[in-house]
Design a protein around this motif. Structure first.
Motif, PDB file in Angstrom:
ATOM      1  N   ALA A 104      39.039  -2.482 -60.691  1.00 22.81           N
ATOM      2  CA  ALA A 104      38.264  -3.673 -60.336  1.00 22.81           C
ATOM      3  C   ALA A 104      39.020  -4.925 -60.712  1.00 22.81           C
ATOM      4  CB  ALA A 104      36.901  -3.653 -61.016  1.00 22.81           C
ATOM      5  N   MET A 105      38.668  -6.000 -60.031  1.00 26.80           N
ATOM      6  CA  MET A 105      39.284  -7.302 -60.299  1.00 26.80           C
ATOM      7  C   MET A 105      38.236  -8.396 -60.130  1.00 26.80           C
ATOM      8  SD  MET A 105      42.226  -9.256 -58.072  1.00 26.80           S
ATOM      9  CE  MET A 105      43.575  -8.775 -59.111  1.00 26.80           C
ATOM     10  N   THR A 106      38.260  -9.368 -61.024  1.00 26.81           N
ATOM     11  CA  THR A 106      37.428 -10.555 -60.811  1.00 26.81           C
ATOM     12  C   THR A 106      38.226 -11.510 -59.946  1.00 26.81           C
ATOM     13  OG1 THR A 106      38.235 -11.604 -62.840  1.00 26.81           O
ATOM     14  CG2 THR A 106      36.237 -10.275 -63.002  1.00 26.81           C
ATOM     15  N   TRP A 107      37.613 -11.933 -58.835  1.00 26.07           N
ATOM     16  CA  TRP A 107      38.358 -12.678 -57.832  1.00 26.07           C
ATOM     17  C   TRP A 107      38.893 -14.005 -58.369  1.00 26.07           C
ATOM     18  CZ3 TRP A 107      40.197 -11.507 -53.135  1.00 26.07           C
ATOM     19  CH2 TRP A 107      40.662 -12.562 -52.347  1.00 26.07           C
ATOM     20  N   SER A 108      38.049 -14.784 -59.018  1.00 29.03           N
ATOM     21  CA  SER A 108      38.445 -16.121 -59.449  1.00 29.03           C
ATOM     22  C   SER A 108      39.392 -16.093 -60.639  1.00 29.03           C
ATOM     23  CB  SER A 108      37.211 -16.953 -59.798  1.00 29.03           C
ATOM     24  OG  SER A 108      36.359 -17.086 -58.678  1.00 29.03           O
ATOM     25  N   GLU A 109      39.151 -15.192 -61.611  1.00 30.35           N
ATOM     26  CA  GLU A 109      39.933 -15.153 -62.831  1.00 30.35           C
ATOM     27  C   GLU A 109      41.143 -14.221 -62.733  1.00 30.35           C
ATOM     28  OE1 GLU A 109      36.725 -14.547 -62.630  1.00 30.35           O
ATOM     29  OE2 GLU A 109      35.921 -16.460 -63.360  1.00 30.35           O
ATOM     30  N   GLY A 110      41.052 -13.227 -61.861  1.00 30.24           N
ATOM     31  CA  GLY A 110      42.150 -12.273 -61.744  1.00 30.24           C
ATOM     32  C   GLY A 110      42.180 -11.225 -62.836  1.00 30.24           C
ATOM     33  N   ASN A 111      41.083 -11.083 -63.583  1.00 31.52           N
ATOM     34  CA  ASN A 111      41.027 -10.031 -64.603  1.00 31.52           C
ATOM     35  C   ASN A 111      40.907  -8.677 -63.918  1.00 31.52           C
ATOM     36  OD1 ASN A 111      41.009 -11.986 -66.656  1.00 31.52           O
ATOM     37  ND2 ASN A 111      38.795 -12.200 -66.513  1.00 31.52           N
ATOM     38  N   THR A 112      41.564  -7.677 -64.496  1.00 27.90           N
ATOM     39  CA  THR A 112      41.545  -6.345 -63.898  1.00 27.90           C
ATOM     40  C   THR A 112      41.163  -5.290 -64.924  1.00 27.90           C
ATOM     41  OG1 THR A 112      43.903  -6.061 -64.336  1.00 27.90           O
ATOM     42  CG2 THR A 112      43.281  -6.903 -62.165  1.00 27.90           C
TER      43      THR A 112
END
Length: 124
Positions: A50-58
């Motif tokens: 998974a990835m957070t779109w705005s932050e780019g955390n994976t």
């Protein structure tokens, strides 16, 4: 309700690579988490990455960490799953999913938006 479209699945030999794509026509992914799940025959759907779109955390499942990478293309509103060093046990239907939150969760039930799935088959 299916609002995402995946592509890129196929047949590959063990050790090979594939890249899956996921796009949401008419939608943006701002402040969303984009996740990949997979489901093999006779098994439950399981979290892959998974990835957070705005932050780019994976975040990755242990079984794929170091082999799979999720990334995004802001200009094309597309998220990718690059799969390297594929193994026969990676064979499954892969799904893209989204939820409007920046908190990454690995439970399929919390994702309201899904794609139709794309088949990945890894031969030994």
């Amino acid at each position: 309700q299916r609002q995402l479209v995946e592509s890129g699945g196929g047949l590959v030999q063990a050790g090979g690579s594939l890249r899956l794509s996921c796009v949401a026509p008419g939608r943006t992914f701002s402040r969303h988490t984009l996740a990949w799940f997979r489901q093999a025959p006779g098994k439950e759907r399981e979290f892959v990455a998974a990835m957070t779109w705005s932050e780019g955390n994976t975040y990755y499942a242990g079984s794929v960490k170091g082999r799979f990478t999720t990334s995004r293309d802001n200009a094309n509103n597309t998220v990718y799953l690059q799969m390297n060093s594929l193994k026969p046990e990676d064979t499954a239907v892969y799904y893209c999913a989204a939820r409007q939150s920046i908190v990454i969760l690995t439970t399929a039930a919390v994702y309201p938006y899904w794609g139709q799935g794309t088949q990945v088959t890894v031969s030994s």
